[in-house]
Design an enzyme around this catalytic site. Structure first.
Site, mmCIF file in Angstrom:
data_model
loop_
_atom_site.group_PDB
_atom_site.id
_atom_site.type_symbol
_atom_site.label_atom_id
_atom_site.label_comp_id
_atom_site.label_asym_id
_atom_site.label_seq_id
_atom_site.Cartn_x
_atom_site.Cartn_y
_atom_site.Cartn_z
ATOM 1 N N HIS A 173 -10.332 1.155 0.006
ATOM 2 C CA HIS A 173 -10.801 0.281 1.076
ATOM 3 C C HIS A 173 -12.312 0.048 1.004
ATOM 4 O O HIS A 173 -12.876 -0.619 1.870
ATOM 5 C CB HIS A 173 -10.444 0.882 2.441
ATOM 6 C CG HIS A 173 -8.981 0.811 2.757
ATOM 7 N ND1 HIS A 173 -8.058 1.633 2.150
ATOM 8 C CD2 HIS A 173 -8.276 0.014 3.608
ATOM 9 C CE1 HIS A 173 -6.849 1.352 2.620
ATOM 10 N NE2 HIS A 173 -6.953 0.380 3.494
ATOM 11 N N GLU A 216 0.822 -1.212 0.000
ATOM 12 C CA GLU A 216 0.000 0.000 0.000
ATOM 13 C C GLU A 216 0.854 1.261 0.000
ATOM 14 O O GLU A 216 0.552 2.229 -0.712
ATOM 15 C CB GLU A 216 -0.958 -0.009 1.191
ATOM 16 C CG GLU A 216 -2.078 -1.021 1.051
ATOM 17 C CD GLU A 216 -3.012 -1.031 2.245
ATOM 18 O OE1 GLU A 216 -2.794 -0.221 3.191
ATOM 19 O OE2 GLU A 216 -3.970 -1.833 2.256
#
Length: 307
Positions: free
Chosen positions: A194, A160
């Protein structure tokens, strides 16, 4: 690097594509490749590790193509991503200590629980050092043997941060966005990535959309705040490890503990940590602590573009 060679719309579009691909590829094995479902949860996570690795590699290649790097500067590309071997201990220790200040309440509460647990172990088994050793070994074994722990504490933070910080931030800065703008814009891509957890939360909440949306909303808010902090660390330090260690630590700790019933010392510790965090935020992320070239390049990370 050449100034103005990358337009703002192109940079934003590239970042949106990277974020979408990072999430979309997780479902590629079943939806596109038509592979059979994994035989176990461990195999499911390993498959996702591979997908995250592929996504990270693609993002690195795409950003390298889009970045306005001259042929003679190609060797600086790794440095643009913040992947460096110099000032490693500073990039690990200082951001980790700074981040830990926000968890002063949590750390205090955990220390109180540990002391209580050790006292009971000492009474039962005898020997403080032996008790601490047993607890430490058990914890390390649990972490090392759990694929979920590897996902939360290693794979997710590294991939990430590589995609949403190391690849995206240089693109946005090269396109002419101001650093303060990037710190607050880049986390939007991070938080939207997300959203793929929505259906999982919806199922866990027994098909209750209101609860699912409230939980996801809280998660998105947290990811925006953390994403801004991680972007701040990357831009200020120019070191990939800085946001990575902060990300790992936050994943281990979860949300900071603000209060604890019957333990006012936890609230005092949190308040003291918060004040320390705000006091040290800029001094401890001063670029001079992480780089020796601050006098030779206005934006010493290597992507001078008028910012």
């Amino acid at each position: 690097m050449e100034d103005g060679a990358l337009s703002k719309p192109a940079a934003v579009l590239a970042c949106a594509a990277m974020a979408s691909f990072y999430v979309g590829i997780l479902y590629a094995p079943t939806l596109i490749l038509r592979l059979p479902p994994p035989s176990s949860h461990t195999n499911f996570l390993i498959r996702r590790f591979i997908c995250a690795g592929v996504s990270s590699l693609v993002s690195v290649v795409v950003s390298a193509i889009l970045l306005p790097i001259k042929s003679g500067e190609a060797s600086q590309l790794i440095g643009v991503y913040g992947i460096r071997i110099d000032h490693i201990w500073q990039a690990v220790v200082f951001p980790l200590a700074l981040t830990a200040l926000m968890y002063a309440g949590s750390l205090t509460f955990m220390s109180l629980l540990l002391i209580h647990s050790l006292r009971e172990d000492v009474n039962c088994r005898g020997g403080l050092i032996k008790s601490i050793s047993v607890e430490a070994v058990a914890s390390l074994r649990s972490i090392a043997s759990s694929v979920m722990h590897w996902r939360n504490y290693v794979v997710a933070p590294v991939t990430e941060e590589l995609v949403f910080r190391a690849c995206m931030i240089p693109l946005l800065l090269c396109a002419g966005f101001q650093k303060n703008t990037v710190i607050f814009v880049c986390p939007i891509f991070f938080s939207l990535a997300h959203l793929n957890h929505l259906m999982d939360v919806y199922n866990k909440q027994q098909n209750n959309w209101t609860r699912a949306c409230m939980i996801i909303g809280l998660q998105l808010g947290y990811t925006v705040v953390f994403g801004s902090y991680a972007s701040f660390l990357f831009i200020r330090t120019g070191h990939f490890l800085a946001p990575v260690v902060a990300h790992m630590f936050c994943n281990i700790m979860g949300l900071p503990l603000l209060v604890s019933p019957g333990k006012g010392i936890v609230s005092l510790a949190f308040l003291a940590g918060l004040l320390g965090f705000l006091w040290l935020l800029f001094p401890i992320t001063n670029s001079g602590l992480y780089n020796d070239r601050t006098d030779t390049c206005r934006c010493w990370q290597g992507y001078c573009s008028g910012n």
